[in-house]
Design an enzyme around this catalytic site. Structure first.
Site, PDB file in Angstrom:
ATOM      1  N   LYS A  76       0.835  -1.207   0.000  1.00 17.91           N
ATOM      2  CA  LYS A  76       0.000   0.000   0.000  1.00 17.91           C
ATOM      3  C   LYS A  76       0.867   1.254   0.000  1.00 17.91           C
ATOM      4  O   LYS A  76       1.864   1.340   0.731  1.00 17.91           O
ATOM      5  CB  LYS A  76      -0.927  -0.008   1.218  1.00 17.91           C
ATOM      6  CG  LYS A  76      -1.930   1.143   1.241  1.00 17.91           C
ATOM      7  CD  LYS A  76      -2.924   0.994   2.381  1.00 17.91           C
ATOM      8  CE  LYS A  76      -3.896   2.158   2.437  1.00 17.91           C
ATOM      9  NZ  LYS A  76      -4.898   2.020   3.513  1.00 17.91           N
ATOM     10  N   SER A 151      -9.325   3.313   2.184  1.00 15.80           N
ATOM     11  CA  SER A 151      -8.176   3.749   1.414  1.00 15.80           C
ATOM     12  C   SER A 151      -7.340   2.621   0.833  1.00 15.80           C
ATOM     13  O   SER A 151      -6.452   2.849   0.017  1.00 15.80           O
ATOM     14  CB  SER A 151      -7.287   4.636   2.290  1.00 15.80           C
ATOM     15  OG  SER A 151      -6.771   3.902   3.388  1.00 15.80           O
ATOM     16  N   SER A 175     -10.876   1.602   6.204  1.00 17.58           N
ATOM     17  CA  SER A 175     -10.026   1.545   5.017  1.00 17.58           C
ATOM     18  C   SER A 175      -9.668   0.140   4.571  1.00 17.58           C
ATOM     19  O   SER A 175      -9.230  -0.052   3.441  1.00 17.58           O
ATOM     20  CB  SER A 175      -8.736   2.344   5.255  1.00 17.58           C
ATOM     21  OG  SER A 175      -9.007   3.724   5.248  1.00 17.58           O
TER      22      SER A 175
END
Length: 468
Positions: A76, A151, A175
């Site tokens: 990520k 996210s 997220s």
């Protein structure tokens, strides 16, 4: 089933036994990324193919080196990875190439993973919709014109489409859970502190965000959790970790499950979500669970006010070093920073008192139930060009993140929460559930999820396979 859509456990077993070479897996991974990623934009800053193949060949030539030996993983883009641009989706860091790994990346690398690039994220991870001015937006694999959530949106899309078999994510306000729901995969938010945060800046005060694994099954989640969890001597809130892999499904017979639904109407929901969640709950009932509705156990607005205060405090603190460049931040980041800087110590104290009151109320609930369940989101995946939903079912949203209020009961307390697929709505879009328990019940939550997975297997039954 193709090589890149097999379970991580199966792939790793074949790599370890030398039935599969890391080079062949890397070639298949790169081919899958080439076929799928251009239309979805989930993986960004992919490393040079020749370099990746050379690293895979070196893996094949050496000893098996850890539980993730030879597995390609994209990290990520909120995590620093040595030698790979790590922008956090912000123009401020558009040219930032770290010379060392953050802790989670270092643990995956030490376990034998080949870190191939990054997965896309909103700027600084703010907002459950993956778009930023550095890399652009990531589309939903079930409809690229819609959002994939966030996210950890790039991670979820990469998993759903077979570009990776395991992915890391992070979760402050859904997220991990929101993109898992919208991409028909699994995401696990562990008990706060089980996966240590990066040992920088403050390590004592902020207890809202955590790192965690994402995968196409709870068994694969457990495999990655064992790699990234466990104490780090530099982090003060050290939580011991007992291995959970290989994960055995729980016997659900007689388990008491509380269904919180829309919190007595406090969380507006788009049409069809609660009905679909009801179908998923019926699966648990068929497995022998006692599922019953639960009246709202705490005032939702009081909880929300505490959440916004504590989130402003934490996000404002993390963005404080960028105050001189506030004009370069997106509007939601500016809002968080301004509100964070305006808080007093007593504002934070009052919010933490509310958090403590909800913790005690929740403890009483867990005296009656083995697990609690909420929907993972309040809306279906929306237009990818829309920044955020401004209303739900006719009710106006007063902040850029109010539409994700359903994740706050878990996030405020740092509870372990497994996001599981719940199936598909009338428009063919996925949705999910949050199954959560008290702090420290991570293994039990995962085991319940494994039993549910054996009965449903949504990621395998309805895979996202754009472009072949």
């Amino acid at each position: 089933m193709t090589l890149t859509t097999r379970s991580a456990a199966e792939i790793l077993a074949d790599l370890s036994a030398r039935r599969l070479s890391a080079e062949d897996l890397m070639r298949a991974t790169l081919a899958r990324i080439e076929a799928v990623n251009p239309s979805l934009n989930a993986i960004v800053d992919l490393r040079d193919a020749d370099d990746l193949l050379a690293e895979a060949r070196a893996m094949d030539a050496g000893p098996v080196g850890g539980p993730l030996h030879g597995l390609p993983i994209a990290v990520k883009d909120l995590v620093n990875v040595a030698g790979i641009r790590s922008s956090q989706g912000s123009p401020i860091f558009a040219d930032h190439v770290p010379d060392s790994d953050d802790l989670i990346a270092a643990r995956m690398r030490a376990a034998g993973a080949i870190l191939i690039g990054k997965t896309n994220t909103p700027e600084f991870g703010l907002g459950s919709h993956t778009f930023n001015p550095v890399h652009g937006a990531t589309g939903n694999p079930y409809d690229p014109a819609r959002t994939c959530g966030g996210s950890s949106g790039g991670a979820a899309v990469a998993l759903a489409t077979g570009m990776v078999a395991l992915a890391d994510g992070s979760d402050m306000m859904g997220s991990l859970r929101n993109p898992a729901a919208w991409n028909n995969v699994y995401g696990f938010r562990p008990s706060w502190g089980l996966v240590p945060s990066e040992p920088v800046a403050d390590g004592f005060l902020h207890q809202l965000a955590t790192l965690g694994p994402m995968a196409r099954s709870p068994a694969d989640l457990a495999l990655l959790l064992d790699v990234i969890a466990g104490p780090d001597a530099r982090v003060p809130h050290r939580v011991p970790h007992e291995p959970v892999s290989p994960l055995e499904p729980a016997d659900p017979s007689g388990l008491r499950i509380g269904w919180l639904a829309d919190w007595g109407g406090a969380f507006p929901m788009e049409e069809g979500i609660l009905d679909l969640c009801g179908d998923a709950l019926a699966v648990l009932a068929d497995l022998g669970c006692h599922v019953e509705p639960v009246a709202p156990p705490f005032d939702a607005e009081t909880m929300w006010e505490a959440w916004v205060t504590l989130r402003n405090w934490q996000v404002g603190a993390s963005l404080g070093l960028l105050a001189a460049r506030q004009a370069d931040l997106k509007d939601s980041a500016q809002w968080e920073l301004e509100r964070g800087l305006a808080l007093s110590a007593m504002d934070v104290h009052r919010a933490s008192v509310t958090r403590s009151e909800w913790f005690r109320a929740c403890a009483a609930l867990f005296g009656r139930y083995d697990a609690l369940i909420l929907p993972s989101a309040q809306v279906w995946p929306f237009d990818v060009n829309r920044p955020w939903p401004t209303e739900i079912a006719g009710q106006a949203m007063d902040t850029y993140h109010r539409w994700m209020q359903v994740v706050v009961p878990v996030s405020l307390l740092g509870l372990p929460s497994l996001a599981v697929p719940a199936g598909f709505g009338a428009a063919g879009l996925p949705m999910g559930l949050q199954i959560f328990g008290p702090r420290g019940s991570d293994a039990r939550v995962l085991a319940l999820g494994a039993a549910y997975h054996e009965a449903t297997r949504w990621p395998q039954t309805r895979p996202a396979m754009p472009n072949g």
